[in-house]
Write a protein that holds these residues in place. Structure first.
Motif, PDB file in Angstrom:
ATOM      1  N   MET A 109      15.163  41.313  39.730  1.00 48.50           N
ATOM      2  CA  MET A 109      15.875  40.799  40.636  1.00 48.50           C
ATOM      3  C   MET A 109      16.444  39.398  40.078  1.00 48.50           C
ATOM      4  O   MET A 109      17.501  39.157  40.719  1.00 48.50           O
ATOM      5  N   ILE A 110      15.458  38.534  39.543  1.00 53.38           N
ATOM      6  CA  ILE A 110      16.324  37.384  39.239  1.00 53.38           C
ATOM      7  C   ILE A 110      17.378  37.544  38.347  1.00 53.38           C
ATOM      8  O   ILE A 110      18.584  36.850  38.489  1.00 53.38           O
ATOM      9  N   ARG A 111      17.404  38.577  37.462  1.00 53.05           N
ATOM     10  CA  ARG A 111      18.772  38.885  36.291  1.00 53.05           C
ATOM     11  C   ARG A 111      20.050  39.270  37.198  1.00 53.05           C
ATOM     12  O   ARG A 111      21.044  38.961  36.924  1.00 53.05           O
ATOM     13  N   GLN A 112      19.609  40.163  38.424  1.00 51.68           N
ATOM     14  CA  GLN A 112      20.699  40.712  39.095  1.00 51.68           C
ATOM     15  C   GLN A 112      21.396  39.540  39.928  1.00 51.68           C
ATOM     16  O   GLN A 112      22.470  39.583  40.313  1.00 51.68           O
ATOM     17  N   HIS A 113      20.358  38.609  40.594  1.00 53.33           N
ATOM     18  CA  HIS A 113      21.055  37.433  41.316  1.00 53.33           C
ATOM     19  C   HIS A 113      20.861  35.997  40.481  1.00 53.33           C
ATOM     20  O   HIS A 113      20.912  35.190  41.288  1.00 53.33           O
ATOM     21  N   LYS A 114      21.077  35.965  39.099  1.00 56.15           N
ATOM     22  CA  LYS A 114      20.949  34.651  38.476  1.00 56.15           C
ATOM     23  C   LYS A 114      21.965  33.554  38.825  1.00 56.15           C
ATOM     24  O   LYS A 114      21.675  32.761  38.994  1.00 56.15           O
ATOM     25  N   LYS A 115      23.245  34.119  39.021  1.00 58.46           N
ATOM     26  CA  LYS A 115      24.279  33.200  39.658  1.00 58.46           C
ATOM     27  C   LYS A 115      24.162  32.523  41.002  1.00 58.46           C
ATOM     28  O   LYS A 115      24.244  31.567  41.283  1.00 58.46           O
ATOM     29  N   MET A 116      23.636  33.389  41.868  1.00 63.53           N
ATOM     30  CA  MET A 116      23.251  33.005  43.073  1.00 63.53           C
ATOM     31  C   MET A 116      21.978  32.089  43.242  1.00 63.53           C
ATOM     32  O   MET A 116      22.011  31.043  43.895  1.00 63.53           O
ATOM     33  N   ILE A 117      21.193  32.272  42.406  1.00 65.06           N
ATOM     34  CA  ILE A 117      19.726  31.677  42.199  1.00 65.06           C
ATOM     35  C   ILE A 117      20.179  30.186  41.737  1.00 65.06           C
ATOM     36  O   ILE A 117      19.923  29.091  42.206  1.00 65.06           O
ATOM     37  N   LEU A 118      21.048  29.993  40.912  1.00 63.75           N
ATOM     38  CA  LEU A 118      21.705  28.958  40.108  1.00 63.75           C
ATOM     39  C   LEU A 118      22.285  28.189  41.125  1.00 63.75           C
ATOM     40  O   LEU A 118      22.280  26.978  41.157  1.00 63.75           O
ATOM     41  N   LEU A 119      23.132  28.701  42.025  1.00 64.38           N
ATOM     42  CA  LEU A 119      23.884  28.162  43.114  1.00 64.38           C
ATOM     43  C   LEU A 119      23.301  27.476  43.918  1.00 64.38           C
ATOM     44  O   LEU A 119      23.282  26.354  44.290  1.00 64.38           O
ATOM     45  N   THR A 120      22.193  28.240  44.625  1.00 68.92           N
ATOM     46  CA  THR A 120      21.430  27.700  45.487  1.00 68.92           C
ATOM     47  C   THR A 120      20.405  26.781  44.989  1.00 68.92           C
ATOM     48  O   THR A 120      19.948  25.807  45.773  1.00 68.92           O
ATOM     49  N   SER A 121      19.997  26.701  43.574  1.00 66.72           N
ATOM     50  CA  SER A 121      19.132  25.664  43.256  1.00 66.72           C
ATOM     51  C   SER A 121      19.939  24.293  43.043  1.00 66.72           C
ATOM     52  O   SER A 121      19.293  23.263  43.368  1.00 66.72           O
ATOM     53  N   ILE A 122      21.334  24.542  42.524  1.00 70.48           N
ATOM     54  CA  ILE A 122      22.098  23.218  42.608  1.00 70.48           C
ATOM     55  C   ILE A 122      22.277  22.755  43.925  1.00 70.48           C
ATOM     56  O   ILE A 122      22.228  21.517  44.216  1.00 70.48           O
TER      57      ILE A 122
END
Length: 226
Positions: free
Chosen positions: A1-14
């Motif tokens: 799931m992390i690989r599938q949404h890594k861009k969104m996870i990075l965006l939300t972390s920022i």
């Protein structure tokens, strides 16, 4: 799931760490001792260093954010978590981080906020959103009412979350328009037993009641409908 949404996870972390940038821009204007906790009377009763307010709070929110991401990823039933509810989970900490830190900065710069109302509004909106999406959540070990009788029966899980979602929707207005909690809090500040009883009545008992009702319904008939 992390690989599938890594861009969104990075965006939300920022986005979760965005208040650090805001805090650095306001660094010279913020006092050395920053109010970070308020009493029920909207008076600050807890202070932190400027460094903790600017760096510590967003980092704590980031840690919570990553815990949510990891918990959903290692869930044995992660495939059952639909994209909409996962999207909501990803944005809870960033939104809270931005709003909470911005409120802290604003208050310490001299702007007047009704902290109790803002907290009630924020939690009420969260309850309203989660209450509407809970019925769409499929059985998993991370999100929802993870109780044994629901996890072991898909039909029971559905009706449990349908009922639980309605309860959260009903609770949301009381958090957004919290006249009773505010009154009990102000009175309770002078009378500790009343303060404790108010917290018990408004927060603990409703949650316990929902669990008991769900247990009784499921024990009577695992496939009851609401």
């Amino acid at each position: 799931m992390i690989r599938q949404h890594k861009k969104m996870i990075l965006l939300t972390s920022i986005a979760t760490l965005l208040p650090i940038l805001i805090g650095l821009l306001l660094w010279k204007q913020l006092p050395d001792s920053v109010a970070t906790h308020w009493s029920t009377g909207n008076e600050p009763d807890g202070y932190s260093s400027k460094a903790f307010a600017v760096f510590g709070l967003p980092v704590i929110m980031l840690i919570l954010h990553l815990v949510c991401v990891i918990a959903t990823n290692i869930d044995p039933k992660a495939n059952s978590i639909n994209k909409k509810i996962f999207f909501i989970v990803l944005w809870i900490c960033p939104v809270f981080s931005i709003i909470v830190c911005s409120t802290v900065y604003g208050y310490n710069l001299g702007y007047q906020f009704d902290i109790g109302f803002l907290c009630g509004l924020l939690i009420g909106v969260l309850y309203l959103i989660l209450g509407n999406f809970l019925p769409t959540v499929k059985p998993n070990y991370t999100i929802g009412f993870r109780i044994s009788w629901a996890l072991n029966d898909a039909d029971n899980w559905y009706h449990t979350h349908r009922f639980g979602g309605k309860c959260m929707d009903r609770r949301a207005p009381s958090d957004r328009h919290h006249a009773v909690p505010e009154y009990l809090g102000a009175y309770g500040a002078r009378h500790p037993p009343v303060h404790f009883a108010g917290d018990l009545l408004l927060h603990v008992l409703p949650q316990g009641a929902v669990t008991v009702i769900l247990f009784i319904v499921s024990d009577t008939n695992g496939s009851n409908t609401f």
